[in-house]
Design an enzyme around this catalytic site. Structure first.
Site, PDB file in Angstrom:
ATOM      1  N   CYS A   1      -4.179   0.478   7.889  1.00  0.00           N
ATOM      2  CA  CYS A   1      -3.331   1.147   8.506  1.00  0.00           C
ATOM      3  C   CYS A   1      -3.247   1.131  10.431  1.00  0.00           C
ATOM      4  O   CYS A   1      -3.094   1.632  10.867  1.00  0.00           O
ATOM      5  CB  CYS A   1      -3.130   2.215   8.309  1.00  0.00           C
ATOM      6  SG  CYS A   1      -2.302   2.117   6.788  1.00  0.00           S
TER       7      CYS A   1
ATOM      8  N   CYS B   1       4.123  13.685   3.652  1.00  0.00           N
ATOM      9  CA  CYS B   1       4.081  11.833   3.461  1.00  0.00           C
ATOM     10  C   CYS B   1       4.823  10.944   4.370  1.00  0.00           C
ATOM     11  O   CYS B   1       5.860  11.607   4.531  1.00  0.00           O
ATOM     12  CB  CYS B   1       4.175  11.205   1.940  1.00  0.00           C
ATOM     13  SG  CYS B   1       3.541  12.250   1.013  1.00  0.00           S
ATOM     14  N   SER B   2       3.852   9.848   5.910  1.00  0.00           N
ATOM     15  CA  SER B   2       5.139   8.693   6.225  1.00  0.00           C
ATOM     16  C   SER B   2       5.820   7.910   5.740  1.00  0.00           C
ATOM     17  O   SER B   2       5.172   7.898   4.298  1.00  0.00           O
ATOM     18  CB  SER B   2       3.872   8.439   7.264  1.00  0.00           C
ATOM     19  OG  SER B   2       2.841   7.849   6.286  1.00  0.00           O
TER      20      SER B   2
ATOM     21  N   ILE C   1       7.673   4.212   3.929  1.00  0.00           N
ATOM     22  CA  ILE C   1       7.466   3.071   4.020  1.00  0.00           C
ATOM     23  C   ILE C   1       8.814   2.532   5.059  1.00  0.00           C
ATOM     24  O   ILE C   1      10.264   2.725   5.458  1.00  0.00           O
ATOM     25  CB  ILE C   1       8.217   2.604   2.809  1.00  0.00           C
ATOM     26  CG1 ILE C   1       7.036   2.848   1.996  1.00  0.00           C
ATOM     27  CG2 ILE C   1       8.432   1.298   2.905  1.00  0.00           C
ATOM     28  CD1 ILE C   1       7.048   2.787   0.199  1.00  0.00           C
TER      29      ILE C   1
ATOM     30  N   LYS D   1       5.291  10.249  10.494  1.00  0.00           N
ATOM     31  CA  LYS D   1       5.781  11.044   9.990  1.00  0.00           C
ATOM     32  C   LYS D   1       7.992  10.591  10.486  1.00  0.00           C
ATOM     33  O   LYS D   1       8.138  10.133   9.640  1.00  0.00           O
ATOM     34  CB  LYS D   1       5.335  12.413   9.794  1.00  0.00           C
ATOM     35  CG  LYS D   1       6.683  13.486   9.337  1.00  0.00           C
ATOM     36  CD  LYS D   1       6.506  13.192   7.615  1.00  0.00           C
ATOM     37  CE  LYS D   1       7.710  13.603   7.005  1.00  0.00           C
ATOM     38  NZ  LYS D   1       8.536  12.358   6.979  1.00  0.00           N
TER      39      LYS D   1
ATOM     40  N   HIS E   1       6.056   4.151   9.952  1.00  0.00           N
ATOM     41  CA  HIS E   1       4.714   3.650   9.533  1.00  0.00           C
ATOM     42  C   HIS E   1       4.389   2.414   9.134  1.00  0.00           C
ATOM     43  O   HIS E   1       3.944   2.020   7.735  1.00  0.00           O
ATOM     44  CB  HIS E   1       3.528   4.897   8.996  1.00  0.00           C
ATOM     45  CG  HIS E   1       2.374   4.804   8.951  1.00  0.00           C
ATOM     46  ND1 HIS E   1       1.207   3.617   9.505  1.00  0.00           N
ATOM     47  CD2 HIS E   1       1.611   4.431   7.871  1.00  0.00           C
ATOM     48  CE1 HIS E   1       0.955   3.261   8.902  1.00  0.00           C
ATOM     49  NE2 HIS E   1       0.604   3.884   8.525  1.00  0.00           N
TER      50      HIS E   1
END
Lengths: 379, 103
Positions: free
Chosen positions: A83, A205-206, A208, A324, A328
């Site tokens: 990442c 969670c960020s 997809i 977030k 991402h």
């Protein structure tokens, strides 16, 4: 050091089913060229940050692949650092300028994730972890959940306090027309969202995402509102979380940021804005401590008190909405962070503009902290 | 997805050295959204373990009861079936952990 940012651009982030990787790259590259008011034949080299193309898209050779979209057959390189692929690609590009090899280079960060199933993306991302972690059946949310559990126990922080990090980033994202999620959420929304890996919930969670971002950097100065990069540092650590002495600090971030502050000749308290790698809420809590914005164990509490929120705080973290809320697309994230900080330092970010921002920092992390890229920019 | 017969064969020599080792839980989580190969197991706890010689690793906790999932809990490494791709592929065995008094 002083490397000039000539042009920046990012696509919208999100589920961009109508757009191919080529189309995303073309849009970001053209946007950056327009912003820099130069043409593609003034670009000496192309650096591409991407993680998953080979795994999910069966497309390698990305340097040449995207040089086709640039339209000139320049030297081209693809860098992969999970990442942190974007941040590491920028670091390599900066080093090539400092070495005198190239004068003006374009750095493209790109990821196409939503063509694949969630299962394939989850296992593709675990390529950034270790064999031991994969054999244990742990996921990236699981690894960050282990950090969150340690942080909650060590510093007596509640899950509600951690949830305020997502709330802040959604508020900032609601003001960004490139963000994947442009709506505000509440602590209750986070607490009521489904558990992914205890104690992390879906809204910790960020997402997809698909997206591409590009920056053009140069040894040459140009433009009416100049922004330049004064430090670019990378540090690495063990692939596995369990091999580290601390689960509540990321030593690659501590080491890279210390070096960066020294190179830029500044102290953490001089930073006005920072784009933080909040792949999970806990990641931002730990990051603001490792970067020196908060005392150890105080990061989440400081954010909950509004100390990093637009219009209230002294250092504003993730004005773009962060991973977030802005989204991402992993290879694009590190470059999008540079786009956001540059636009903030130029005063071009409308309703989410941080007033009088002069010095900005980007924090881009790969794996569970196995690599970190830190950049410092100023106007 | 995760592995091939030759990778398993190469790994198993190292896996064997873990069997029977005793340690304690340093940290834990419960995986509720698992990778594909572990769909049939979820939810399951994953623990970071420190053996008596301070060496650390990560793995799943099995054969546990409520209350066992806590820091400091003593565990022992055992060999367990881990996953298999489909009915034709090699079955992967790997280290998991169980509470120590249950041995």
């Amino acid at each position: 050091m002083r490397v000039n940012v000539l042009g920046v651009s990012t696509t919208e982030f999100g589920e961009l089913w109508e757009k191919s990787p080529r189309a995303l790259a073309r849009q970001a590259i053209q946007g950056a060229l327009n912003d820099a008011t130069i043409s593609s034949n003034q670009i000496d080299a192309l650096f591409v940050g991407n993680m998953l193309s080979g795994i999910l898209g069966n497309q390698a050779n990305l340097g040449s692949f995207f040089a086709e979209e640039l339209g000139v057959p320049v030297p081209s390189y693809r860098l992969e650092a999970a990442c942190a692929s974007g941040g590491v690609a920028l670091n390599a590009a900066i080093n090539s300028i400092l070495a005198g090899q190239y004068e003006t280079v374009l750095v493209l960060g790109i990821e196409k994730m939503t063509d694949s199933s969630q299962d394939d993306v989850t296992s593709g991302l675990m390529a950034a972890g270790s064999d031991e972690e994969r054999m244990a059946g742990v996921t990236f949310p699981g690894i960050y959940a282990l950090m969150a559990q340690a942080y909650i126990d060590e510093f007596a922080v509640s899950e509600e306090t951690l949830a305020t990090i997502s709330v802040k980033n959604h508020y900032h994202g609601s003001l960004n027309d490139k963000a994947q999620f442009r709506k505000t959420i509440t602590v209750e929304d986070v607490m009521e969202s489904g558990k992914i890996a205890d104690p992390l919930k879906l809204l910790d969670c960020s997402p997809i995402s698909d997206g591409a971002s590009a920056v053009i950097i140069s040894a040459k100065k140009k433009g009416k509102k100049p922004v330049y990069i004064t430090a670019s540092e990378v540090a690495s650590d063990t692939l596995s979380l369990h091999d580290r002495s601390s689960f509540t600090s990321i030593s690659s971030v501590v080491r890279a940021s210390k070096k960066a502050y020294k190179k830029a000749g500044i102290k953490p308290e001089e930073i006005d804005i920072a784009e933080i790698h909040d792949c999970f809420s806990i990641a931002e809590a730990i990051a603001v401590e490792d970067l020196g914005f908060s005392k150890k164990g105080q990061g989440a509490k400081d954010i909950a008190e509004g100390k990093m929120t637009l219009g209230k705080g002294k250092v504003i973290t993730n004005p773009s909405g962060g991973l977030k809320a802005c989204g991402h697309p992993v290879g694009a994230t590190g470059i999008k962070q540079i786009v956001e900080i540059t636009q903030q330092l130029r005063g071009e970010t409308d309703s989410r503009q941080v007033k009088n921002a002069k010095i900005g920092l980007t924090h881009n992390v790969g794996g569970s902290g196995a690599i970190a890229a830190i950049h410092i920019l100023r106007n | 997805m995760l592995t091939t017969p030759v990778k398993l064969w190469r790994r198993q020599k190292k896996v064997a050295t873990h069997i029977g080792r005793v340690g304690k839980i340093l940290n834990w989580t419960i995986i509720r959204v698992p990778p594909k190969a572990f769909h049939h197991e979820a939810p399951y706890p994953v623990v970071i373990v420190e053996y008596e010689n301070r060496e650390r690793t990560i793995g799943q906790l099995v054969d546990f009861e409520e209350g066992d999932l806590k820091k400091g809990k003593r565990i022992v490494a055992i060999l367990r079936r881990n996953f298999s791709g489909d009915s034709e592929s090699v079955i992967a065995y790997h280290i998991k952990f169980k509470p120590y008094e249950k041995i």
